[in-house]
Design a protein around this motif. Structure first.
Motif, PDB file in Angstrom:
ATOM      1  N   ASP A 329       0.833  -1.209   0.000  1.00  0.00           N
ATOM      2  CA  ASP A 329       0.000   0.000   0.000  1.00  0.00           C
ATOM      3  C   ASP A 329       0.865   1.256   0.000  1.00  0.00           C
ATOM      4  OD1 ASP A 329      -2.151  -1.650   0.019  1.00  0.00           O
ATOM      5  OD2 ASP A 329      -2.548  -1.473   2.177  1.00  0.00           O
ATOM      6  N   MET A 330       1.922   1.220   0.813  1.00  0.00           N
ATOM      7  CA  MET A 330       2.794   2.387   0.848  1.00  0.00           C
ATOM      8  C   MET A 330       3.473   2.620  -0.499  1.00  0.00           C
ATOM      9  SD  MET A 330       2.596   4.010   3.640  1.00  0.00           S
ATOM     10  CE  MET A 330       4.030   5.037   3.367  1.00  0.00           C
ATOM     11  N   SER A 331       3.851   1.519  -1.170  1.00  0.00           N
ATOM     12  CA  SER A 331       4.481   1.665  -2.486  1.00  0.00           C
ATOM     13  C   SER A 331       3.517   2.313  -3.462  1.00  0.00           C
ATOM     14  CB  SER A 331       4.923   0.293  -2.994  1.00  0.00           C
ATOM     15  OG  SER A 331       5.878  -0.288  -2.121  1.00  0.00           O
ATOM     16  N   HIS A 332       2.268   1.845  -3.435  1.00  0.00           N
ATOM     17  CA  HIS A 332       1.272   2.438  -4.331  1.00  0.00           C
ATOM     18  C   HIS A 332       1.011   3.892  -3.966  1.00  0.00           C
ATOM     19  CE1 HIS A 332       0.011  -0.893  -6.880  1.00  0.00           C
ATOM     20  NE2 HIS A 332       0.169  -1.688  -5.821  1.00  0.00           N
ATOM     21  N   GLU A 333       0.935   4.158  -2.647  1.00  0.00           N
ATOM     22  CA  GLU A 333       0.660   5.529  -2.228  1.00  0.00           C
ATOM     23  C   GLU A 333       1.822   6.474  -2.578  1.00  0.00           C
ATOM     24  OE1 GLU A 333      -2.081   6.821  -1.071  1.00  0.00           O
ATOM     25  OE2 GLU A 333      -3.102   4.872  -1.143  1.00  0.00           O
ATOM     26  N   LEU A 334       3.041   5.935  -2.549  1.00  0.00           N
ATOM     27  CA  LEU A 334       4.203   6.773  -2.852  1.00  0.00           C
ATOM     28  C   LEU A 334       4.317   7.106  -4.341  1.00  0.00           C
ATOM     29  CD1 LEU A 334       6.971   5.206  -0.563  1.00  0.00           C
ATOM     30  CD2 LEU A 334       5.980   7.495  -0.363  1.00  0.00           C
ATOM     31  N   ARG A 335       3.723   6.257  -5.168  1.00  0.00           N
ATOM     32  CA  ARG A 335       3.895   6.452  -6.607  1.00  0.00           C
ATOM     33  C   ARG A 335       3.266   7.768  -7.081  1.00  0.00           C
ATOM     34  NH1 ARG A 335       3.069   1.437 -10.484  1.00  0.00           N
ATOM     35  NH2 ARG A 335       4.116   2.956 -11.822  1.00  0.00           N
ATOM     36  N   THR A 336       2.119   8.138  -6.501  1.00  0.00           N
ATOM     37  CA  THR A 336       1.432   9.365  -6.959  1.00  0.00           C
ATOM     38  C   THR A 336       2.266  10.617  -6.689  1.00  0.00           C
ATOM     39  OG1 THR A 336      -0.709   8.307  -6.641  1.00  0.00           O
ATOM     40  CG2 THR A 336      -0.676  10.714  -6.775  1.00  0.00           C
ATOM     41  N   PRO A 337       2.670  10.860  -5.431  1.00  0.00           N
ATOM     42  CA  PRO A 337       3.522  12.051  -5.231  1.00  0.00           C
ATOM     43  C   PRO A 337       4.897  11.891  -5.890  1.00  0.00           C
ATOM     44  CG  PRO A 337       3.378  10.784  -3.209  1.00  0.00           C
ATOM     45  CD  PRO A 337       2.376  10.188  -4.138  1.00  0.00           C
ATOM     46  N   LEU A 338       5.378  10.654  -5.968  1.00  0.00           N
ATOM     47  CA  LEU A 338       6.685  10.444  -6.569  1.00  0.00           C
ATOM     48  C   LEU A 338       6.674  10.765  -8.056  1.00  0.00           C
ATOM     49  CD1 LEU A 338       9.572   9.547  -6.039  1.00  0.00           C
ATOM     50  CD2 LEU A 338       8.866   7.198  -6.514  1.00  0.00           C
ATOM     51  N   THR A 339       5.536  10.489  -8.707  1.00  0.00           N
ATOM     52  CA  THR A 339       5.428  10.825 -10.124  1.00  0.00           C
ATOM     53  C   THR A 339       5.538  12.336 -10.331  1.00  0.00           C
ATOM     54  OG1 THR A 339       4.016   8.901 -10.493  1.00  0.00           O
ATOM     55  CG2 THR A 339       3.959  10.639 -12.161  1.00  0.00           C
ATOM     56  N   ALA A 340       4.855  13.095  -9.475  1.00  0.00           N
ATOM     57  CA  ALA A 340       4.929  14.560  -9.581  1.00  0.00           C
ATOM     58  C   ALA A 340       6.336  15.063  -9.277  1.00  0.00           C
ATOM     59  CB  ALA A 340       3.925  15.193  -8.636  1.00  0.00           C
ATOM     60  N   ILE A 341       6.954  14.470  -8.234  1.00  0.00           N
ATOM     61  CA  ILE A 341       8.314  14.886  -7.875  1.00  0.00           C
ATOM     62  C   ILE A 341       9.276  14.563  -9.009  1.00  0.00           C
ATOM     63  CG2 ILE A 341      10.216  14.467  -6.282  1.00  0.00           C
ATOM     64  CD1 ILE A 341       8.126  13.963  -4.109  1.00  0.00           C
ATOM     65  N   THR A 342       9.101  13.379  -9.635  1.00  0.00           N
ATOM     66  CA  THR A 342       9.976  12.989 -10.745  1.00  0.00           C
ATOM     67  C   THR A 342       9.841  13.957 -11.910  1.00  0.00           C
ATOM     68  OG1 THR A 342       9.775  10.659 -10.096  1.00  0.00           O
ATOM     69  CG2 THR A 342      10.539  11.122 -12.329  1.00  0.00           C
ATOM     70  N   ALA A 343       8.596  14.366 -12.213  1.00  0.00           N
ATOM     71  CA  ALA A 343       8.380  15.310 -13.319  1.00  0.00           C
ATOM     72  C   ALA A 343       9.052  16.658 -13.038  1.00  0.00           C
ATOM     73  CB  ALA A 343       6.885  15.492 -13.556  1.00  0.00           C
ATOM     74  N   VAL A 344       8.895  17.133 -11.788  1.00  0.00           N
ATOM     75  CA  VAL A 344       9.519  18.413 -11.419  1.00  0.00           C
ATOM     76  C   VAL A 344      11.033  18.295 -11.460  1.00  0.00           C
ATOM     77  CG1 VAL A 344       9.798  20.076  -9.549  1.00  0.00           C
ATOM     78  CG2 VAL A 344       7.534  19.147 -10.068  1.00  0.00           C
ATOM     79  N   SER A 345      11.569  17.151 -10.964  1.00  0.00           N
ATOM     80  CA  SER A 345      13.023  16.991 -10.949  1.00  0.00           C
ATOM     81  C   SER A 345      13.584  16.934 -12.363  1.00  0.00           C
ATOM     82  CB  SER A 345      13.399  15.730 -10.170  1.00  0.00           C
ATOM     83  OG  SER A 345      12.926  14.572 -10.849  1.00  0.00           O
ATOM     84  N   GLU A 346      12.852  16.335 -13.288  1.00  0.00           N
ATOM     85  CA  GLU A 346      13.312  16.313 -14.677  1.00  0.00           C
ATOM     86  C   GLU A 346      13.360  17.728 -15.272  1.00  0.00           C
ATOM     87  OE1 GLU A 346      10.673  13.646 -16.600  1.00  0.00           O
ATOM     88  OE2 GLU A 346      11.674  11.819 -15.864  1.00  0.00           O
ATOM     89  N   VAL A 347      12.338  18.546 -14.920  1.00  0.00           N
ATOM     90  CA  VAL A 347      12.343  19.939 -15.391  1.00  0.00           C
ATOM     91  C   VAL A 347      13.531  20.682 -14.796  1.00  0.00           C
ATOM     92  CG1 VAL A 347      11.093  22.129 -15.368  1.00  0.00           C
ATOM     93  CG2 VAL A 347       9.861  19.980 -15.774  1.00  0.00           C
ATOM     94  N   LEU A 348      13.764  20.475 -13.493  1.00  0.00           N
ATOM     95  CA  LEU A 348      14.898  21.125 -12.853  1.00  0.00           C
ATOM     96  C   LEU A 348      16.223  20.683 -13.468  1.00  0.00           C
ATOM     97  CD1 LEU A 348      13.864  21.010  -9.073  1.00  0.00           C
ATOM     98  CD2 LEU A 348      13.975  23.015 -10.552  1.00  0.00           C
ATOM     99  N   GLU A 349      16.303  19.386 -13.838  1.00  0.00           N
ATOM    100  CA  GLU A 349      17.539  18.882 -14.439  1.00  0.00           C
ATOM    101  C   GLU A 349      17.795  19.549 -15.787  1.00  0.00           C
ATOM    102  OE1 GLU A 349      19.703  14.581 -15.270  1.00  0.00           O
ATOM    103  OE2 GLU A 349      17.509  14.713 -15.309  1.00  0.00           O
ATOM    104  N   GLU A 350      16.703  19.754 -16.543  1.00  0.00           N
ATOM    105  CA  GLU A 350      16.861  20.406 -17.852  1.00  0.00           C
ATOM    106  C   GLU A 350      17.287  21.872 -17.703  1.00  0.00           C
ATOM    107  OE1 GLU A 350      13.182  19.870 -19.790  1.00  0.00           O
ATOM    108  OE2 GLU A 350      13.431  17.705 -20.114  1.00  0.00           O
ATOM    109  N   GLU A 351      16.833  22.509 -16.635  1.00  0.00           N
ATOM    110  CA  GLU A 351      17.136  23.927 -16.424  1.00  0.00           C
ATOM    111  C   GLU A 351      18.301  24.144 -15.481  1.00  0.00           C
ATOM    112  OE1 GLU A 351      15.676  26.272 -18.086  1.00  0.00           O
ATOM    113  OE2 GLU A 351      14.211  24.927 -19.066  1.00  0.00           O
ATOM    114  N   ALA A 352      19.025  23.049 -15.141  1.00  0.00           N
ATOM    115  CA  ALA A 352      20.088  23.161 -14.140  1.00  0.00           C
ATOM    116  C   ALA A 352      21.189  24.115 -14.573  1.00  0.00           C
ATOM    117  CB  ALA A 352      20.673  21.773 -13.853  1.00  0.00           C
ATOM    118  N   ASP A 353      21.478  24.151 -15.891  1.00  0.00           N
ATOM    119  CA  ASP A 353      22.575  25.016 -16.367  1.00  0.00           C
ATOM    120  C   ASP A 353      22.244  26.498 -16.245  1.00  0.00           C
ATOM    121  OD1 ASP A 353      24.011  22.744 -16.918  1.00  0.00           O
ATOM    122  OD2 ASP A 353      23.369  22.640 -19.019  1.00  0.00           O
TER     123      ASP A 353
END
Length: 576
Positions: A329-353
């Motif tokens: 259950d915790m794994s499933h519950e973590l996936r929703t916020p983790l998906t949003a965090i992953t999307a934001v982190s990818e944007v940050l990685e692209e704009e890191a420079d």
């Protein structure tokens, strides 16, 4: 008549004192008394010793056989020993009684005839007088032959015989003649110089009784010969009867032993079946209890232990199930916020420079840890699927070399991996799960062993062997048994690493669901070697279900899709 066997002369016991010039006492000192006691004791003793040795031999041969057979054999041998001993004692007692009765009757009658008829002869009888008297004596009720010897008036020996063709002076044992003719000194306890003596002899297998005495006060010397063949026939009949009785006793004891063994071993057999079913995981197995003896107490103890074990396992399974459900259950519950965090982190990685140089290290750390957290959640979800037995295979015929090349290429490991595999080696596997296995094995080799990593593919009959070898320091011997354990850390000083500690465990589970295995060892050339073996033809649906069920059972969980009962399937505990 030739004597095949002689026994020393002995004195009879028909009478206790002298009557009409004759007396019967014990023979001279050192004389051998002819009776059956020594023979009876020797025969019985030899038989008992023989059967005791045979019993030891049989028991030695049955040491490793079934308990039932040993019980039957021991019962039978005890009964046989008892029956043989009783038969030998009974035979000896009856033989002694029969021979003594016949012997006493014949010697008493012969003694009486010597008093009445031989004692009436003159001191120097003629041959015709002796012959006539011997014939009269032989016509008694005891049916024996008589031989009378004396000296006539001229001092010459004369002989009278009731049966000249069968009984002569030469047929009388020398020891018996010597004892009869020897005069004993007159003492306060010995009133007569002459006594009656007897001896048993055997001629061509037929037993005879030979007796002799002298007329007290002077007169002829008489000998009698009586056949003991009727008594021997009676003894043979008795021996056959005792043998038949012994055989019947042996058969009866074997049947009783079989019945006793069945009565005793049936609860033990049921206990064995119950223990085996309990070992197979059928924790609701119970034994039927009847009686109040020790075996019934053992069955009650088994039932109590089984009930306690079932309750404890049920409690542990419930706690483990709750824990696994919580992880899932915790794994499933973590996936929703983790998906949003992953999307934001990818944007940050692209704009890191474009970000402030002071912020860039923090951004890269967030990105890497987010990916690591994402991998950890995915691994946890995969583990929960294996534990629940819901993992499925999607099999396809693939070229193993192409599959491994694609796995290496997707992770940019081409420069660090040497592939030794021929094109065209086909196997029926789940491509996604094989990719997971190879990624974990190669990634683990690169992380802990360093490059280059050598991957070789070989066909071993119906099996496919894939070896992954690195050139690192190898795996410590104390770590080898635990490399596939979940979250196992080889060094306590490294509690945190880039990996989740689940990679090799997930690889092993994927190998198992394929019907294969992974082994870990150290190469003689240096470095660690992981070998994956898979069946080339894949696994059928039934085998796959068994693999999933075995995986779930090994983690204390029943396979999904149905309740696995440990009993007989009717809702009641199983009786054995």
């Amino acid at each position: 008549m030739t004597k095949a066997h002689d026994e020393g002369p002995g004195s009879g016991t028909p009478d206790k004192g002298p009557e009409q010039g004759t007396r019967e006492e014990r023979g001279p000192e050192g004389a051998v008394r002819g009776d059956a006691r020594g023979e009876g004791r020797g025969g019985a003793g030899s038989g008992v010793r023989g059967w005791a040795a045979a019993r030891r031999t049989i028991l030695a041969g049955l040491r490793f056989t079934s308990l039932r057979l040993r019980l039957v054999v021991v019962f039978a041998l005890v009964a046989l020993t008892a029956a043989v001993s009783a038969s030998a004692i009974a035979y000896w007692l009856n033989r002694e009684a029969v021979l003594t009765r016949t012997q006493d009757a014949a010697l008493n009658d012969f003694q009486q005839e010597m008093r009445n008829r031989a004692g009436a002869l003159p001191p120097h009888p003629t041959q015709s007088e002796l012959q006539h008297t011997a014939g009269q004596m032989a016509r008694s009720s005891q049916h024996y032959s008589v031989l009378l010897t004396a000296e006539n008036a001229a001092g010459q020996p004369v002989v009278g015989n009731s049966d000249l063709s069968t009984f002569t002076r030469d047929d009388v044992p020398v020891a018996l003649r010597r004892a009869v003719n020897k005069e004993q000194p007159i003492t306060s306890t010995n009133k007569s110089a002459s006594h009656m003596y007897w001896q048993r002899v055997t001629d061509h297998g037929t037993p005879y009784l030979v007796g002799g005495a002298k007329v007290i006060g002077g007169g002829p010397t008489g000998y009698m010969l009586k056949s003991l063949e009727p008594e021997a026939d009676d003894m043979n009949s008795l021996a056959w009867s005792l043998g038949i009785a012994t055989g019947l006793a042996l058969i009866g004891s074997a049947l009783l032993a079989q019945a006793a063994a069945t009565t005793v071993l049936k609860p033990v057999h049921r206990l064995g079946i119950g223990a085996r079913r309990l070992g197979e995981g059928k924790l609701d197995t119970r034994l039927r209890v009847s009686g109040t003896d020790e075996l019934a107490d053992l069955s009650r103890t088994f039932n109590s232990a089984a009930a306690s074990l079932e309750k404890r396992v049920a409690d542990m399974s419930a706690r483990e199930e709750a824990s696994r459900r919580f992880v899932a259950d915790m794994s499933h519950e973590l996936r929703t916020p983790l998906t949003a965090i992953t999307a934001v982190s990818e944007v940050l990685e692209e704009e890191a420079d474009t970000l402030d140089p002071m912020i860039q290290p923090a951004v890269r750390l967030v990105v890497s840890e987010t990916r690591r957290l994402n991998d950890l959640v995915e691994n946890l979800m995969e583990v929960t699927r294996f534990d629940a037995g819901t993992a499925r295979l999607v099999q396809d015929d693939v070229d193993i070399a192409d599959q491994i090349t694609a796995c290496v290429d997707a992770r940019a490991w081409l420069d660090a991996v040497e592939l030794d595999a021929e094109r065209g080696i086909m196997a029926r596997v789940d491509p996604r799960r094989l990719d997971v296995i190879m990624a974990n094995l190669i990634g683990n080799a690169l992380k802990h062993g360093g490059s280059p990593v050598r991957v070789s593919v070989r066909v071993e009959g119906a099996w496919l062997a894939i070896r992954v070898q690195d050139h690192g320091p190898g795996i410590p011997q104390e770590v080898l048994p635990h490399v596939f354990d979940r979250f196992y850390k080889a060094s306590a000083s490294r509690p945190r690493s880039e990996g989740s500690g689940l990679g090799l465990s997930i690889a092993m589970e994927n190998a198992h669901i394929h019907g294969g295995e992974i082994t870990a060892a150290n190469s003689s050339e240096g470095g660690a070697v992981f070998t994956l073996r898979l069946p080339r033809d894949g696994v059928d649906e039934e085998t796959e279900q068994q693999e999933r069920g075995a995986g779930a059972a090994s983690h204390g969980r029943r396979p999904a899709g149905g309740a696995e009962r440990a009993g007989n399937g009717d809702g009641d505990p199983e009786d054995v």
